[in-house]
Design a protein around this motif. Sequence first.
Motif: not given
Length: 800
Positions: A605-615
Amino acid sequence: MASYKRRAHSSDRGPALRKPRATQSKTAGTTKTSSTRGPRGKNNTSRKPANTHRASSHKRNGGHRVLKWVLGIFFGLIGLGLAIGIGVFAYLYATTEVPQPEKFALAEKTTVYYADGTTPIGSYAEQNREIISCEGLPDYVGNAIVASENRTFYTDKGLDLKGIARAFINNVTKGTRQGGSTITQQYAERYYMGETTSYVGKAREAIMAIKIAQTESKDEVLCNYMNTIYLGRNSYGIQAAAKSYFNKDAKDLTLSEAAMIAGIIPSPSTWDPADNPDMAKARFKRVLNIMQEDGYITAKDHKAAEFPQTADVTQQNEYAGPNGYLLDMVRRELVASKTFTKEDLDTGGYKIVTTIDKAKQDAMQSVGDTRADGMPESIQVGGIAVEQKTGAVVSVYAGSDYLTQQLNNADQAMFEPGSTMKPFALLGAAQSGVNFDTMFNGNSHQHFSGITAEVNNALNINWGNINLYQATANSVNTVFMNVNEHLTPQRTAKIAHEAGIAGEIDTNSMYNVLGINALTVWDLAQGHSTIANNGVKNTLHMVNKVLSSDNKDLYNAPNENKQVFDANDCALVQKAMQGTTTYGTAAGVSSALGGRQVAGKSGTANDELAASFVGYTPSLLNVWAIWNPDADGNPQVVPAFGGYGVTSTGYPAHLFEEYMTQALQGTAVEQFTTPKDSGKIGGSDGTWGLGGGQRSSSSTTDDEEAKKQAEEEAKRKAEEEAKKQADAEAQQKQEFAQQCLANPRYSTECPNYPGTSSGGDGDTGVEQQPKPDPQPKPDPQPKPDPQPKPDPQQPQSQQQ
């Protein structure tokens, strides 16, 4: 009969009196009469009218016989129907029992099962009941219920025929499930008949109401009703409800409290003041108005009554732990389908079979609950796994304990998905006829239309000229901003919505391709599952079917199977996303899963507010996300922890790897469809990327080289991890030995522990027993190596 009498009278006069009818005609004022004595021709002429009359009479008589025959059949059928109806009524009346409240088959539990249909997840409604005597209750308790539910209760015969007819018409014409019940009918319907909805069931219910009205006084009926009615908060009867809502006995209820409880009877789970205070207050006022109109209370009583304060809702133990999320999600899905109400699920005695695979659910819960070294407690984790070919959700990670945190991290909590939105723009490029070997400028510090600020890549990396395969694998922002510039933000948002994403996507911002709009894990999985399923959209669902208490099908999962995208276009996106798990931002994931083909996309996310992974593999899709809300739910920066770097992008990919390793164990290795890229370099107009003349030299060679590097990297990491583990064990043994030297009594495992033979001082002559090695501490979380600066001609892994 009159015709028969006239004929008999004529015959008495003899043949001489049966004269032929004369034919009269008016000609020049004279009358001519023809008789039987005239010429043969005239006699024939004189008979014609008589013959005509007899023929007409015959036809009329025949018509009467047909009419009689039809009417006979009609009335015969009516008579037969009445006879059958009377017989059925008599049978039902004779066989319908009127039990006392304590013997009622009150509202069976609805049980929710895993996908195997036999292992229970939990049940709805704990069946909190307490039957009491109504003699000590204030009159206004019963009168409030009469005012709310059945104003004619004290004068009717137990049935509201007008209400039944009105309900029947609405049920037939509008497809609704409207009741037309008196209190007496409800007493029979809800608790003995188990919420009957069939018309045969309604007939038996009506018969029971008649028998109850004939055998019990109004006070008895009302008391039994108050003891058995479901009043929300898992409470059956006025005593249980009084305790649930006001922490007191029913005999101590005030007028206001009684009116509030009575008001929500039609829908207690929905109109509970804790959930819908406005509706609860409106119903409260309605009850008081009717009570005053019907003379149960005075205007002074009405004016003095104020809406009461209810106690906090106490969650039932069935919802404790992670299973509470599953029960809540199943309930919400079925209520949203408009097939069932909350009360149906609480009191219907249904068997709900979900799509949740217990083994996969246990694995996902374990992976999500495991916290990495140094991971702040404030960081939230959400996950979901889906069979994209059917839309069946096989597992979710919504949190650790529903009673502690009821906000669901799988389908309610929201986060910015970041670059996991890029595949939707990539699909748009395929739809626009852009060959994925088209070269783009992958450097940072670029400007795009409508944006004053420059756009950079993660860590400001300059990737040089790269194609769409490499840009996808390494999540290059500037390339996808270029793609979005050609597509337009409106088109990118439309593609995402067509894929199934329901959340809001800004159609006016070029940054929507970088995932600036908050979504849920569920929503992100819904969108990507359509691409993963070769363009066929299926609605994600957790309920497979619902069965009645006698195992009749009441509900089946939606089966959409709607082709919304071209299969080959989706296959091109899948191919590009496979680069992510081999040489891109999640390099090594494919190798860790035994070399399976895995399409993936990371997002920050912008400004490192979240992280995710879709696989996903060809049959199973898995999404993970992390975010860091403050005490008020506002997003904060996700800090570095466990060696995953400032953006922590690698942690969701780690969760994916951990879960999929277990979920895919023992399953066949599948291959994605090999696509055909028939698009043009630079697009149909030659303006995409660097234009129609710029094509990557050998994407196949690049892929092979990338795979080779990925394999070498994975081998190197495995060797380093083994070395770290060996070093850690050696360090632990050394520390243990030092502790023993400093204090021989530190542990009985110390070789110089008093009373043991150590070959030196303190020898007691007792034989030295072999001592096991001390238990090693848990291995520290493996930390990925710092990311090397990439060669512009050869893309390397980055955190994005």
